[in-house]
Design an enzyme around this catalytic site. Structure first.
Site, PDB file in Angstrom:
ATOM      1  N   ASN A 112       4.072 -12.584 -15.075  1.00 27.11           N
ATOM      2  CA  ASN A 112       4.625 -11.510 -14.255  1.00 27.11           C
ATOM      3  C   ASN A 112       5.780 -12.085 -13.413  1.00 27.11           C
ATOM      4  OD1 ASN A 112       5.040  -9.890 -11.900  1.00 27.11           O
ATOM      5  ND2 ASN A 112       3.137  -8.820 -12.314  1.00 27.11           N
ATOM      6  N   HIS A 141       2.228 -14.608  -9.227  1.00 28.67           N
ATOM      7  CA  HIS A 141       2.605 -15.286  -7.996  1.00 28.67           C
ATOM      8  C   HIS A 141       2.472 -16.800  -8.066  1.00 28.67           C
ATOM      9  CE1 HIS A 141       2.158 -16.560  -3.765  1.00 28.67           C
ATOM     10  NE2 HIS A 141       3.151 -15.704  -3.600  1.00 28.67           N
ATOM     11  N   GLU A 151       3.851  -2.431 -15.758  1.00 26.81           N
ATOM     12  CA  GLU A 151       2.818  -1.904 -14.862  1.00 26.81           C
ATOM     13  C   GLU A 151       3.415  -0.735 -14.101  1.00 26.81           C
ATOM     14  OE1 GLU A 151       1.667  -4.964 -12.190  1.00 26.81           O
ATOM     15  OE2 GLU A 151       0.696  -6.153 -13.734  1.00 26.81           O
ATOM     16  N   ARG A 187      17.671 -10.753  -0.263  1.00 26.75           N
ATOM     17  CA  ARG A 187      19.087 -10.752   0.137  1.00 26.75           C
ATOM     18  C   ARG A 187      19.888  -9.632  -0.519  1.00 26.75           C
ATOM     19  NH1 ARG A 187      20.917 -15.498   2.750  1.00 26.75           N
ATOM     20  NH2 ARG A 187      19.251 -15.859   4.216  1.00 26.75           N
ATOM     21  N   ARG A 201       7.628  -0.569  -9.097  1.00 30.20           N
ATOM     22  CA  ARG A 201       6.988   0.165  -8.013  1.00 30.20           C
ATOM     23  C   ARG A 201       7.836   1.360  -7.594  1.00 30.20           C
ATOM     24  NH1 ARG A 201       2.964  -2.613  -4.988  1.00 30.20           N
ATOM     25  NH2 ARG A 201       3.375  -0.977  -3.469  1.00 30.20           N
ATOM     26  N   ASP A 253       7.716 -10.410 -11.251  1.00 35.91           N
ATOM     27  CA  ASP A 253       8.073  -9.568 -10.093  1.00 35.91           C
ATOM     28  C   ASP A 253       8.633 -10.384  -8.936  1.00 35.91           C
ATOM     29  OD1 ASP A 253       6.987  -7.429 -11.438  1.00 35.91           O
ATOM     30  OD2 ASP A 253       5.216  -7.240 -10.148  1.00 35.91           O
ATOM     31  N   HIS A 254       7.994 -11.543  -8.678  1.00 39.05           N
ATOM     32  CA  HIS A 254       8.368 -12.248  -7.455  1.00 39.05           C
ATOM     33  C   HIS A 254       9.644 -13.067  -7.586  1.00 39.05           C
ATOM     34  CE1 HIS A 254       5.207 -10.367  -5.466  1.00 39.05           C
ATOM     35  NE2 HIS A 254       4.267 -10.912  -6.203  1.00 39.05           N
ATOM     36  N   HIS A 270      -4.759 -11.076 -11.584  1.00 33.37           N
ATOM     37  CA  HIS A 270      -4.573 -10.912 -10.147  1.00 33.37           C
ATOM     38  C   HIS A 270      -5.170 -12.101  -9.396  1.00 33.37           C
ATOM     39  CE1 HIS A 270      -2.994  -8.253  -7.078  1.00 33.37           C
ATOM     40  NE2 HIS A 270      -3.766  -8.958  -6.302  1.00 33.37           N
ATOM     41  N   THR A 274       0.289  -6.291  -2.094  1.00 33.37           N
ATOM     42  CA  THR A 274       0.239  -6.354  -3.549  1.00 33.37           C
ATOM     43  C   THR A 274      -0.832  -5.368  -3.992  1.00 33.37           C
ATOM     44  OG1 THR A 274      -0.150  -7.812  -5.451  1.00 33.37           O
ATOM     45  CG2 THR A 274      -1.389  -8.310  -3.451  1.00 33.37           C
ATOM     46  N   THR A 275      -1.016  -5.184  -5.293  1.00 33.32           N
ATOM     47  CA  THR A 275      -2.019  -4.224  -5.762  1.00 33.32           C
ATOM     48  C   THR A 275      -3.378  -4.666  -5.215  1.00 33.32           C
ATOM     49  OG1 THR A 275      -0.716  -4.219  -7.761  1.00 33.32           O
ATOM     50  CG2 THR A 275      -2.773  -3.004  -7.827  1.00 33.32           C
ATOM     51  N   GLU A 286      -7.604  -4.022 -17.934  1.00 28.33           N
ATOM     52  CA  GLU A 286      -7.293  -5.302 -17.289  1.00 28.33           C
ATOM     53  C   GLU A 286      -8.274  -5.471 -16.137  1.00 28.33           C
ATOM     54  OE1 GLU A 286      -3.218  -6.166 -16.201  1.00 28.33           O
ATOM     55  OE2 GLU A 286      -3.884  -7.657 -14.732  1.00 28.33           O
TER      56      GLU A 286
HETATM   57  N1  PXP Z   1      -2.243  -7.737 -12.886  1.00 30.95           N
HETATM   58  C1  PXP Z   1      -1.902  -6.652 -12.141  1.00 30.95           C
HETATM   59  C2  PXP Z   1      -2.361  -5.313 -12.599  1.00 30.95           C
HETATM   60  C3  PXP Z   1      -1.135  -6.785 -10.984  1.00 30.95           C
HETATM   61  O1  PXP Z   1      -0.805  -5.696 -10.271  1.00 30.95           O
HETATM   62  C4  PXP Z   1      -0.677  -8.068 -10.616  1.00 30.95           C
HETATM   63  C5  PXP Z   1       0.175  -8.229  -9.400  1.00 30.95           C
HETATM   64  O2  PXP Z   1       1.387  -7.609  -9.593  1.00 30.95           O
HETATM   65  C6  PXP Z   1      -1.030  -9.157 -11.433  1.00 30.95           C
HETATM   66  C7  PXP Z   1      -1.828  -8.966 -12.531  1.00 30.95           C
HETATM   67  C8  PXP Z   1      -0.560 -10.549 -11.125  1.00 30.95           C
HETATM   68  O3  PXP Z   1      -1.152 -10.983  -9.956  1.00 30.95           O
HETATM   69  P1  PXP Z   1      -0.655 -12.341  -9.301  1.00 30.95           P
HETATM   70  O4  PXP Z   1       0.762 -12.158  -8.908  1.00 30.95           O
HETATM   71  O5  PXP Z   1      -1.592 -12.505  -8.153  1.00 30.95           O
HETATM   72  O6  PXP Z   1      -0.827 -13.409 -10.355  1.00 30.95           O
END
Ligand code: PXP
Length: 248
Positions: free
Chosen positions: A10, A217, A73, A21, A48, A12-13, A194, A103-104, A154
């Site tokens: 993932n 993350h 997602e 920024r 999101r 996202d981060h 997660h 976060t979720t 999941e």
């Molecule tokens: N699975 C789902 C459904 C999530 O929402 C997230 C966080 O965005 C993750 C996995 C990944 O979690 P993490 O960033 O804690 O590894």
């Protein structure tokens, strides 16, 4: 032999740092290319409603460039569902979403989300998109998910990841294992994710029914220090080693 395990990263981060920024770096699309070179079997992003990290441009470019598979997602809300319908990613994972959360925070409440989800799942399935539901590892949630007609669940590994003692972690791992067996018994593919880290991912990877892990993350954090290709390769090594243990 256990089934192979897919590691989805993932990114996202990576976008979170960029959005700090509101600039154009680091780019989650470039990170995804390097994650694939490190052995990622797929790339996961959460679009999101508040667009706090991943932007529409990211998803569009990822769909054009990722050589493995994109798992999008999303909440079962019209705005993102419309985009998903347009983009047709290979897989969507429905997650709960609230603006205040960092976060979720928990799996989907299938009672609360039932009607909306039913329609959203049907819409994605009609487009040939593989569907997954992010749920807490509760046995009845597996049966409910199967009744909704999704391809996969999941399992939310957050409580396992947050356990403060080895006994607590073992108990949560037991719940995950039971839920995974029930889900598989109900005909569902089993994913998990997660809060998984370099320290705690192996036991989850060792659950034979789990065939996909979503990790964000921890891998992105490590990548700041060692680069994302190496960070993914190291995580892949950990989960593959756990997978090679004999099935119970
Ligand atoms: N699975 C789902 C459904 C999530 O929402 C997230 C966080 O965005 C993750 C996995 C990944 O979690 P993490 O960033 O804690 O590894």
């Amino acid at each position: 032999m256990n089934k192979p395990l897919r590691l989805y990263i993932n990114v996202d981060h990576v976008a979170t740092v960029r959005e700090a920024r509101r600039t154009d770096e680091p780019d989650p699309v470039r990170a995804a290319v390097l994650a694939e070179l490190g052995g990622a079997d797929g790339i996961t992003v959460h679009l999101r409603e508040d667009r706090r990290h991943i932007q529409e441009r990211d998803v569009r470019l990822l769909l054009e460039t990722v050589r493995t598979l994109v798992n999008l997602e999303l909440a079962a809300e019209e705005g993102v569902l419309g985009l998903a319908g347009e983009w047709c990613p290979m897989q969507v994972t429905f997650v709960p979403e609230s603006r205040e959360e960092v976060t979720t925070e928990g799996g989907l409440d299938l009672d609360e989300a039932g009607g909306r989800l039913d329609e959203a799942i049907e819409r994605m399935r009609a487009l040939g998109i593989r569907t997954s539901l992010f749920v807490d590892p509760l046995e009845d949630a597996m049966e409910r998910a199967a009744a909704l007609g999704v391809d996969a669940v999941e399992l939310h590994t957050g409580e396992y990841a947050n356990a403060r003692t080895p006994e607590g972690a073992a108990a949560q791992l037991g719940r995950l294992g039971t839920a995974a067996r029930v889900a598989r018994g109900a005909g569902l593919a089993v994913h998990a994710g997660h809060g998984l880290t370099y320290e705690n991912a192996a036991p989850v990877a060792g659950i034979p029914e789990v065939e996909e892990l979503n990790i964000g993350h921890s891998v992105v954090s490590r990548s700041v220090l060692v680069g994302i290709e190496r960070a993914v390769r190291e995580m892949k090594g950990i989960v593959e080693a756990a997978r090679r243990q004999p099935a119970r």
